[in-house]
Write a protein that holds these residues in place. Structure first.
Motif, mmCIF file in Angstrom:
data_model
loop_
_atom_site.group_PDB
_atom_site.id
_atom_site.type_symbol
_atom_site.label_atom_id
_atom_site.label_comp_id
_atom_site.label_asym_id
_atom_site.label_seq_id
_atom_site.Cartn_x
_atom_site.Cartn_y
_atom_site.Cartn_z
ATOM 1 N N HIS A 1 -41.294 -52.841 6.974
ATOM 2 C CA HIS A 1 -42.646 -52.742 7.524
ATOM 3 C C HIS A 1 -43.175 -54.086 8.011
ATOM 4 C CE1 HIS A 1 -43.725 -54.154 3.476
ATOM 5 N NE2 HIS A 1 -44.890 -54.505 3.982
ATOM 6 N N ALA B 1 -42.313 -54.739 11.538
ATOM 7 C CA ALA B 1 -43.074 -53.889 12.456
ATOM 8 C C ALA B 1 -44.526 -54.341 12.607
ATOM 9 C CB ALA B 1 -43.030 -52.436 11.977
ATOM 10 N N VAL C 1 -45.615 -55.761 15.990
ATOM 11 C CA VAL C 1 -45.602 -54.692 16.992
ATOM 12 C C VAL C 1 -46.846 -53.823 16.835
ATOM 13 C CG1 VAL C 1 -44.277 -52.764 17.937
ATOM 14 C CG2 VAL C 1 -43.080 -54.721 16.942
ATOM 15 N N MET C 2 -47.182 -53.492 15.588
ATOM 16 C CA MET C 2 -48.406 -52.729 15.325
ATOM 17 C C MET C 2 -49.627 -53.462 15.851
ATOM 18 S SD MET C 2 -50.129 -51.713 11.623
ATOM 19 C CE MET C 2 -50.685 -53.409 11.335
ATOM 20 N N TRP D 1 -49.712 -53.337 19.651
ATOM 21 C CA TRP D 1 -49.991 -51.984 20.133
ATOM 22 C C TRP D 1 -51.472 -51.630 19.963
ATOM 23 C CZ3 TRP D 1 -47.969 -47.929 22.727
ATOM 24 C CH2 TRP D 1 -48.535 -46.668 22.532
ATOM 25 N N TRP E 1 -41.378 -49.951 17.760
ATOM 26 C CA TRP E 1 -41.995 -49.627 16.463
ATOM 27 C C TRP E 1 -41.318 -48.417 15.828
ATOM 28 C CZ3 TRP E 1 -48.055 -48.807 15.937
ATOM 29 C CH2 TRP E 1 -48.407 -48.836 14.589
ATOM 30 N N PHE F 1 -44.952 -45.992 12.692
ATOM 31 C CA PHE F 1 -45.352 -45.793 14.091
ATOM 32 C C PHE F 1 -46.208 -44.537 14.263
ATOM 33 C CE2 PHE F 1 -41.689 -43.047 13.783
ATOM 34 C CZ PHE F 1 -41.942 -42.007 14.671
ATOM 35 N N SER G 1 -41.896 -42.612 21.524
ATOM 36 C CA SER G 1 -41.617 -42.665 20.081
ATOM 37 C C SER G 1 -40.365 -41.889 19.713
ATOM 38 C CB SER G 1 -42.815 -42.116 19.298
ATOM 39 O OG SER G 1 -42.922 -40.707 19.444
#
Length: 492
Positions: free
Chosen positions: A146, A149, A152-153, A156, A181, A188, A229
């Motif tokens: 996590h 990620a 990226v979170m 986004w 992600w 995601f 996704s």
């Protein structure tokens, strides 16, 4: 003329507007210096093992190949890309690799966080949010998928909120972030879920004449995001995998990070909530309706599950930044600094950080916490050549990493609610009959449990089980029909 010249000189100063850089550098340094904190979760070990399996086989897992209780059962890894990344850096640099990779991603997350906030808020206000976010997220910032990620979170959600602030639709250039992600971590799904309230906020605040076209553009972006996704080795099954986590029911509160917030003692969450409430009351802060909905939704998640503290700390300020800027002070509007001096600064800092990391790693040994690493006990266990071992939940990751098939490990979604709850009740002796049932049902040959656990103490007093090894971390009992306990009178 003099005043005008001075203003231009200050605005062109290449040192202005670099708060995100300094925050990122500082966060990276802190987490590298405290590198072993990133390795306290035993799950990191099986994550690396799975990543190496993917590298060796050139494919992603479809069934369990590690435990003896669930071997062959369907299992997919929605965080396969993060596992591969951790395995690659581990094979290159040992435990220094995961520490540096995780620290770099945490630093990138906070640099992006600072950048998004500094667009609206003053530097002092931005730093307050950064400090609060660090305090709330530190317990869950570990070398696990996590963390890779998180940047990226941030990119986004920051892109979605920026579009909503402009009363516009997001750029389709954000779509690769969703694909990345979806291959790094199952979180995601949150990124997809947040599109609806953010889109409603954007459309609600837009001019009445443009609402229809704006809603259609958001809808097109949402459909494209959903398709993006699914660009994973598992296709749309990655999207459906979250159902297994949510279906764990009674098992979730038994896992530390899924437990609800605890206010029995003063902690960072309570301090932040009280300060935020006090500020709102003192300044009379108001928010748009949809931003209130987002705030309350994130707060509910954080109160229900401690693992959601990171989304509360990192995402809610993005929702609040633009409305707050109008009420507590906006960011200073400076001209864009010159590019060449900034590039030199970036290059210099990169060299300094690289040299500092290498120097520090050469004198400090990074390694997982002994709490989840029964090193000597497993070495003794492997000498016994046994294949059916009942283990403590936290030891599962170490067993997988050392080629021993566990009874249970951190892949809770694989084992399911009943299996996990039964094991927890057995190891903690909440239901002692569960322990004896599981030992017989799975033909257990030996147990590897924490030395301080209730199950270990009970087996010390049960005929047919012989203690063959014990240290401060773990104890091994082997099934031996003729063994008679010697720590007390015979149990009839």
């Amino acid at each position: 003329m003099t005043m005008s010249t001075t203003h231009v000189t200050e605005a062109a100063n290449p040192m202005r507007g670099l708060l995100p850089l300094w925050v990122g550098v500082g966060v990276y340094a802190v987490f590298v210096l405290a590198g072993n904190h990133l390795l306290i979760d035993p799950d990191t070990m099986w994550q690396i093992t799975v990543g190496q399996w993917i590298i060796d086989h050139g494919m992603v897992p479809q069934t369990d190949v590690y435990s003896f209780t669930m071997r062959g059962q369907p299992w997919i890894s929605t965080q396969w890309l993060a596992q591969v990344a951790y395995a690659a850096v581990y094979s290159t640099a040992g435990w220094t690799g995961p520490v540096v990779l995780a620290s770099a991603c945490i630093a990138a997350t906070f640099a992006l966080f600072t950048r998004f906030l500094a667009r609206h808020l003053s530097e002092s206000s931005t730093l307050v949010f950064v400090a609060a976010a660090l305090a709330l997220t530190v317990p869950h910032l570990l070398a696990r998928p996590h963390v890779l990620a998180l940047p990226v979170m941030m990119a986004w959600v920051g892109g979605l909120v920026a579009a909503a602030d402009r009363r516009d639709a997001p750029s389709f250039r954000l779509l690769p972030l969703m694909t990345l992600w979806a291959n790094l971590h199952g979180g995601f799904v949150l990124g997809l879920a947040l599109m609806a309230p953010i889109a409603v906020d954007a459309v609600w605040g837009a001019d009445a004449r443009t609402r229809r076209s704006l809603a259609l553009r958001w809808a097109a972006f949402a459909v494209a995001s959903l398709a993006a996704s699914c660009v994973t080795p598992y296709g749309w099954n990655s999207l459906l995998a979250s159902r297994k986590i949510l279906a764990l029911g009674e098992a979730l509160p038994l896992i530390m990070e899924w437990r609800p917030a605890d206010f029995s003692s003063l902690g960072p969450l309570e301090v932040c909530l009280l300060l935020g409430l006090g500020l709102a009351l003192y300044r009379g802060i108001t928010l748009p309706p949809l931003r209130i909905v987002l705030l309350l939704g994130m707060l509910h998640m954080a109160l229900s599950q401690m693992r959601s503290l990171e989304t509360l700390a990192l995402l809610v300020p993005l929702f609040l930044a633009a409305p707050l800027a109008k009420q507590i002070g906006a960011a200073d509007d400076h001209a864009k600094p010159a590019g060449a001096p900034r590039r030199l600064l970036f290059a210099g800092l990169a060299v300094v950080l690289l040299a500092g990391t290498v120097a520090y790693a050469s004198v400090v040994r990074f390694e997982p916490h002994t709490r989840g690493s029964p090193v000597t006990a497993v070495a003794e266990l492997k000498k016994l050549n046994l294949s059916r071992v009942f283990n403590d939940y936290d030891f599962g990751g170490y067993l997988i990493a050392n080629g021993v098939a566990p009874f249970i490990d951190g892949r809770t979604e694989l084992y399911g609610e009943k299996f996990f709850v039964d094991h927890n009740a057995a190891s903690g002796l909440m239901k002692p009959e569960n322990l004896f049932r599981l030992l017989e049902e799975y033909n257990i040959e030996a147990t590897l449990m924490r030395t301080q656990s209730a199950a270990t103490t009970l087996l010390d007093h049960i005929d047919g089980w012989q203690k063959v090894y014990a240290d401060d971390i773990a104890t091994i009992h082997v099934r031996k029909p003729g063994a008679v306990h010697t720590l007390g009178p015979a149990v009839r």
